[in-house]
Design a protein around this motif. Structure first.
Motif, PDB file in Angstrom:
ATOM      1  N   UNK A  61      80.764 -90.135  84.335  1.00  0.00           N
ATOM      2  CA  UNK A  61      82.094 -89.804  84.835  1.00  0.00           C
ATOM      3  C   UNK A  61      83.067 -90.918  84.466  1.00  0.00           C
ATOM      4  N   UNK A  62      84.349 -90.628  84.548  1.00  0.00           N
ATOM      5  CA  UNK A  62      85.345 -91.628  84.137  1.00  0.00           C
ATOM      6  C   UNK A  62      85.211 -92.888  84.992  1.00  0.00           C
ATOM      7  N   UNK A  63      85.192 -94.031  84.339  1.00  0.00           N
ATOM      8  CA  UNK A  63      85.044 -95.300  85.022  1.00  0.00           C
ATOM      9  C   UNK A  63      83.627 -95.606  85.448  1.00  0.00           C
ATOM     10  N   UNK A  64      82.671 -94.834  84.956  1.00  0.00           N
ATOM     11  CA  UNK A  64      81.269 -95.036  85.315  1.00  0.00           C
ATOM     12  C   UNK A  64      80.624 -96.152  84.518  1.00  0.00           C
ATOM     13  N   UNK A  65      79.370 -96.441  84.848  1.00  0.00           N
ATOM     14  CA  UNK A  65      78.682 -97.576  84.226  1.00  0.00           C
ATOM     15  C   UNK A  65      78.485 -97.404  82.726  1.00  0.00           C
ATOM     16  N   UNK A  66      78.423 -96.168  82.227  1.00  0.00           N
ATOM     17  CA  UNK A  66      78.259 -95.973  80.780  1.00  0.00           C
ATOM     18  C   UNK A  66      79.466 -96.477  79.998  1.00  0.00           C
ATOM     19  N   UNK A  67      80.634 -96.392  80.596  1.00  0.00           N
ATOM     20  CA  UNK A  67      81.836 -96.857  79.890  1.00  0.00           C
ATOM     21  C   UNK A  67      82.226 -98.279  80.266  1.00  0.00           C
ATOM     22  N   UNK A  68      81.698 -98.794  81.391  1.00  0.00           N
ATOM     23  CA  UNK A  68      82.113-100.108  81.882  1.00  0.00           C
ATOM     24  C   UNK A  68      81.111-101.229  81.632  1.00  0.00           C
ATOM     25  N   UNK A  69      79.874-100.892  81.391  1.00  0.00           N
ATOM     26  CA  UNK A  69      78.821-101.910  81.232  1.00  0.00           C
ATOM     27  C   UNK A  69      79.098-102.781  80.009  1.00  0.00           C
ATOM     28  N   UNK A  70      79.229-104.111  80.209  1.00  0.00           N
ATOM     29  CA  UNK A  70      79.542-104.997  79.078  1.00  0.00           C
ATOM     30  C   UNK A  70      78.491-104.963  77.959  1.00  0.00           C
ATOM     31  N   UNK A  71      77.227-104.793  78.311  1.00  0.00           N
ATOM     32  CA  UNK A  71      76.196-104.786  77.267  1.00  0.00           C
ATOM     33  C   UNK A  71      76.264-103.531  76.404  1.00  0.00           C
ATOM     34  N   UNK A  72      76.979-102.507  76.864  1.00  0.00           N
ATOM     35  CA  UNK A  72      77.113-101.266  76.098  1.00  0.00           C
ATOM     36  C   UNK A  72      78.483-101.143  75.448  1.00  0.00           C
ATOM     37  N   UNK A  73      79.321-102.164  75.584  1.00  0.00           N
ATOM     38  CA  UNK A  73      80.704-102.101  75.090  1.00  0.00           C
ATOM     39  C   UNK A  73      80.736-101.835  73.586  1.00  0.00           C
ATOM     40  N   UNK A  74      81.536-100.858  73.216  1.00  0.00           N
ATOM     41  CA  UNK A  74      81.734-100.543  71.815  1.00  0.00           C
ATOM     42  C   UNK A  74      80.576 -99.807  71.165  1.00  0.00           C
ATOM     43  N   UNK A  75      79.559 -99.451  71.932  1.00  0.00           N
ATOM     44  CA  UNK A  75      78.406 -98.742  71.376  1.00  0.00           C
ATOM     45  C   UNK A  75      78.510 -97.259  71.678  1.00  0.00           C
ATOM     46  N   UNK A  76      77.973 -96.484  70.792  1.00  0.00           N
ATOM     47  CA  UNK A  76      77.808 -95.068  71.036  1.00  0.00           C
ATOM     48  C   UNK A  76      76.440 -94.888  71.693  1.00  0.00           C
ATOM     49  N   UNK A  77      76.421 -94.547  72.962  1.00  0.00           N
ATOM     50  CA  UNK A  77      75.183 -94.449  73.733  1.00  0.00           C
ATOM     51  C   UNK A  77      74.615 -93.042  73.591  1.00  0.00           C
ATOM     52  N   UNK A  78      73.366 -92.964  73.138  1.00  0.00           N
ATOM     53  CA  UNK A  78      72.705 -91.663  73.045  1.00  0.00           C
ATOM     54  C   UNK A  78      72.230 -91.241  74.428  1.00  0.00           C
ATOM     55  N   UNK A  79      71.965 -89.961  74.583  1.00  0.00           N
ATOM     56  CA  UNK A  79      71.462 -89.449  75.857  1.00  0.00           C
ATOM     57  C   UNK A  79      70.126 -90.094  76.188  1.00  0.00           C
ATOM     58  N   UNK A  80      69.277 -90.272  75.188  1.00  0.00           N
ATOM     59  CA  UNK A  80      67.962 -90.883  75.417  1.00  0.00           C
ATOM     60  C   UNK A  80      68.104 -92.309  75.924  1.00  0.00           C
ATOM     61  N   UNK A  81      68.950 -93.089  75.272  1.00  0.00           N
ATOM     62  CA  UNK A  81      69.146 -94.477  75.703  1.00  0.00           C
ATOM     63  C   UNK A  81      69.761 -94.525  77.104  1.00  0.00           C
ATOM     64  N   UNK A  82      70.738 -93.679  77.354  1.00  0.00           N
ATOM     65  CA  UNK A  82      71.376 -93.636  78.671  1.00  0.00           C
ATOM     66  C   UNK A  82      70.407 -93.218  79.753  1.00  0.00           C
ATOM     67  N   UNK A  83      69.565 -92.213  79.461  1.00  0.00           N
ATOM     68  CA  UNK A  83      68.589 -91.759  80.462  1.00  0.00           C
ATOM     69  C   UNK A  83      67.584 -92.863  80.773  1.00  0.00           C
ATOM     70  N   UNK A  84      67.048 -93.526  79.749  1.00  0.00           N
ATOM     71  CA  UNK A  84      66.056 -94.563  80.013  1.00  0.00           C
ATOM     72  C   UNK A  84      66.674 -95.798  80.675  1.00  0.00           C
ATOM     73  N   UNK A  85      67.945 -96.057  80.412  1.00  0.00           N
ATOM     74  CA  UNK A  85      68.627 -97.122  81.145  1.00  0.00           C
ATOM     75  C   UNK A  85      68.768 -96.727  82.614  1.00  0.00           C
ATOM     76  N   UNK A  86      69.126 -95.470  82.866  1.00  0.00           N
ATOM     77  CA  UNK A  86      69.232 -94.980  84.237  1.00  0.00           C
ATOM     78  C   UNK A  86      67.857 -94.952  84.919  1.00  0.00           C
ATOM     79  N   UNK A  87      66.817 -94.592  84.187  1.00  0.00           N
ATOM     80  CA  UNK A  87      65.461 -94.597  84.747  1.00  0.00           C
ATOM     81  C   UNK A  87      65.040 -96.021  85.089  1.00  0.00           C
ATOM     82  N   UNK A  88      65.366 -96.964  84.222  1.00  0.00           N
ATOM     83  CA  UNK A  88      65.090 -98.370  84.499  1.00  0.00           C
ATOM     84  C   UNK A  88      65.790 -98.797  85.787  1.00  0.00           C
ATOM     85  N   UNK A  89      67.047 -98.402  85.955  1.00  0.00           N
ATOM     86  CA  UNK A  89      67.787 -98.716  87.174  1.00  0.00           C
ATOM     87  C   UNK A  89      67.092 -98.123  88.396  1.00  0.00           C
ATOM     88  N   UNK A  90      66.700 -96.849  88.314  1.00  0.00           N
ATOM     89  CA  UNK A  90      66.105 -96.194  89.485  1.00  0.00           C
ATOM     90  C   UNK A  90      64.765 -96.807  89.862  1.00  0.00           C
TER      91      UNK A  90
END
Length: 98
Positions: free
Chosen positions: A42-71
């Motif tokens: 969502x707008x302003x969410x961690x996918x767009x705000x996370x400094x380690x992801x800045x300027x990267x095109x995040x794939x669904x797989x990478x985003x899901x496994x990052x979220x799974x790591x968080x959970x």
């Protein structure tokens, strides 16, 4: 559960119950990861705000496994991925409390 009464091996019964608990934990983490991934998109969410992801095109797989790591880390430790808005913070507190 009635079928477990027919098994004579206590080791097998404990192995089955442990497997059930692990499966439940995996499913729970999957659902939490899906919600965290959705909130991050969502707008302003961690996918767009996370400094380690800045300027990267995040794939669904990478985003899901990052979220799974968080959970997973919500159950036993900390991760460098933090909530960036109120929706994410409320969800993170809910996960930690319940």
């Amino acid at each position: 559960r009635d079928q477990l009464h027919r098994v004579n091996s206590s080791l097998l019964i404990h192995t089955i119950r442990l497997s059930q608990l692990l499966f439940a934990l995996i499913v729970l983490n999957h659902f939490l990861a899906c919600i965290w991934f959705y909130l991050g998109g969502l707008s302003g969410g961690w996918l767009s705000m996370e400094p380690s992801l800045a300027g990267q095109s995040v794939t669904v797989t990478y985003g899901y496994f990052t979220a799974l790591h968080w959970s997973i880390t919500q159950f036993h430790g900390n991760v460098d991925l933090n909530p960036y808005n109120m929706r994410e913070r409320i969800f993170a507190v809910f996960v930690v409390l319940f």
